[in-house]
Motif scaffolding. Sequence first.
Motif, short mmCIF file in Angstrom:
data_model
loop_
_atom_site.label_atom_id
_atom_site.label_comp_id
_atom_site.label_asym_id
_atom_site.label_seq_id
_atom_site.Cartn_x
_atom_site.Cartn_y
_atom_site.Cartn_z
N PHE A 156 0.89 -1.14 0.00
CA PHE A 156 0.00 0.00 0.00
C PHE A 156 0.94 1.21 0.00
O PHE A 156 1.91 1.24 0.75
CB PHE A 156 -0.88 0.00 1.25
CG PHE A 156 -1.66 1.26 1.45
CD1 PHE A 156 -2.84 1.48 0.76
CD2 PHE A 156 -1.21 2.25 2.31
CE1 PHE A 156 -3.56 2.65 0.94
CE2 PHE A 156 -1.92 3.42 2.50
CZ PHE A 156 -3.10 3.62 1.81
N VAL A 157 0.66 2.22 -0.86
CA VAL A 157 1.59 3.33 -0.99
C VAL A 157 0.83 4.65 -0.92
O VAL A 157 -0.27 4.78 -1.47
CB VAL A 157 2.35 3.29 -2.35
CG1 VAL A 157 3.52 4.25 -2.33
CG2 VAL A 157 2.80 1.90 -2.69
N THR A 187 -2.10 4.40 -3.67
CA THR A 187 -2.23 3.33 -4.66
C THR A 187 -1.67 2.05 -4.03
O THR A 187 -1.31 2.03 -2.86
CB THR A 187 -1.48 3.69 -5.96
OG1 THR A 187 -1.80 2.73 -6.97
CG2 THR A 187 0.02 3.75 -5.78
N THR A 188 -1.60 1.01 -4.83
CA THR A 188 -1.00 -0.24 -4.39
C THR A 188 -0.07 -0.74 -5.48
O THR A 188 -0.16 -0.32 -6.64
CB THR A 188 -2.07 -1.33 -4.12
OG1 THR A 188 -2.81 -1.55 -5.33
CG2 THR A 188 -3.00 -0.92 -3.00
N GLY A 189 0.82 -1.65 -5.11
CA GLY A 189 1.71 -2.28 -6.08
C GLY A 189 1.95 -3.71 -5.69
O GLY A 189 1.97 -4.04 -4.49
N ALA A 214 5.10 -0.84 -7.06
CA ALA A 214 4.57 0.18 -6.15
C ALA A 214 5.17 1.55 -6.46
O ALA A 214 4.45 2.56 -6.48
CB ALA A 214 4.88 -0.22 -4.70
N ILE A 215 6.46 1.61 -6.74
CA ILE A 215 7.11 2.88 -7.10
C ILE A 215 6.54 3.41 -8.41
O ILE A 215 6.24 4.60 -8.55
CB ILE A 215 8.64 2.71 -7.19
CG1 ILE A 215 9.24 2.37 -5.83
CG2 ILE A 215 9.29 3.96 -7.78
CD1 ILE A 215 9.06 3.43 -4.77
N GLU A 216 6.37 2.52 -9.38
CA GLU A 216 5.80 2.93 -10.67
C GLU A 216 4.37 3.46 -10.50
O GLU A 216 4.02 4.50 -11.06
CB GLU A 216 5.82 1.74 -11.63
CG GLU A 216 5.37 2.07 -13.02
CD GLU A 216 5.47 0.88 -13.97
OE1 GLU A 216 4.61 0.77 -14.85
OE2 GLU A 216 6.40 0.06 -13.83
N ASP A 239 3.05 7.39 -11.01
CA ASP A 239 1.96 7.71 -11.93
C ASP A 239 0.84 8.46 -11.20
O ASP A 239 0.34 9.47 -11.70
CB ASP A 239 1.42 6.42 -12.56
CG ASP A 239 0.43 6.69 -13.67
OD1 ASP A 239 0.80 7.40 -14.63
OD2 ASP A 239 -0.71 6.21 -13.58
N ALA A 240 0.45 7.98 -10.03
CA ALA A 240 -0.61 8.63 -9.26
C ALA A 240 -0.21 10.06 -8.88
O ALA A 240 -1.02 10.99 -8.98
CB ALA A 240 -0.94 7.81 -8.01
#
Length: 131
Positions: free
Chosen positions: A19-20, A30-32, A38-40, A44-45
């Motif tokens: 969870f980020v 967001t989530t990854g 997650a970094i990507e 983007d968000a």
Amino acid sequence: MKYIYTAVLIPEEDGSGFFVRIPDLPGCITTGKDFSDAIEQITDAASIWLVDAEEDHPEDIKPSTQQCDIEHPDNAILTLIQIDTLAYRAQIDTRAVRKNVSLPAWMAALADKRGINCSQVLQESLMEKFA
């Protein structure tokens, strides 16, 4: 514009990802599925959040939180991310818009004679001004 913000990555309890969030950008979460994703996803968000802020409320885009002041769980990872909204805009909005410009006649004639694309020169100059 280029910005640097702290992202907080919190591992999912079942190990399925992260969870980020970015504390300085309310609602930017967001989530990854793994660290790289997650970094990507948060980059983007944050890009979307900042593009909107640049247009509607630019006063909200300045990072205000020191990493040492960010509340987070013990297992969280704090990392810096860089967001380039000009690059993001260029990537997502490729529409061409016609703009009329005025040039002295001699300049337009010389540009035509030398095969200079005035639209391209204008785009390159504007990108330099934005940076």
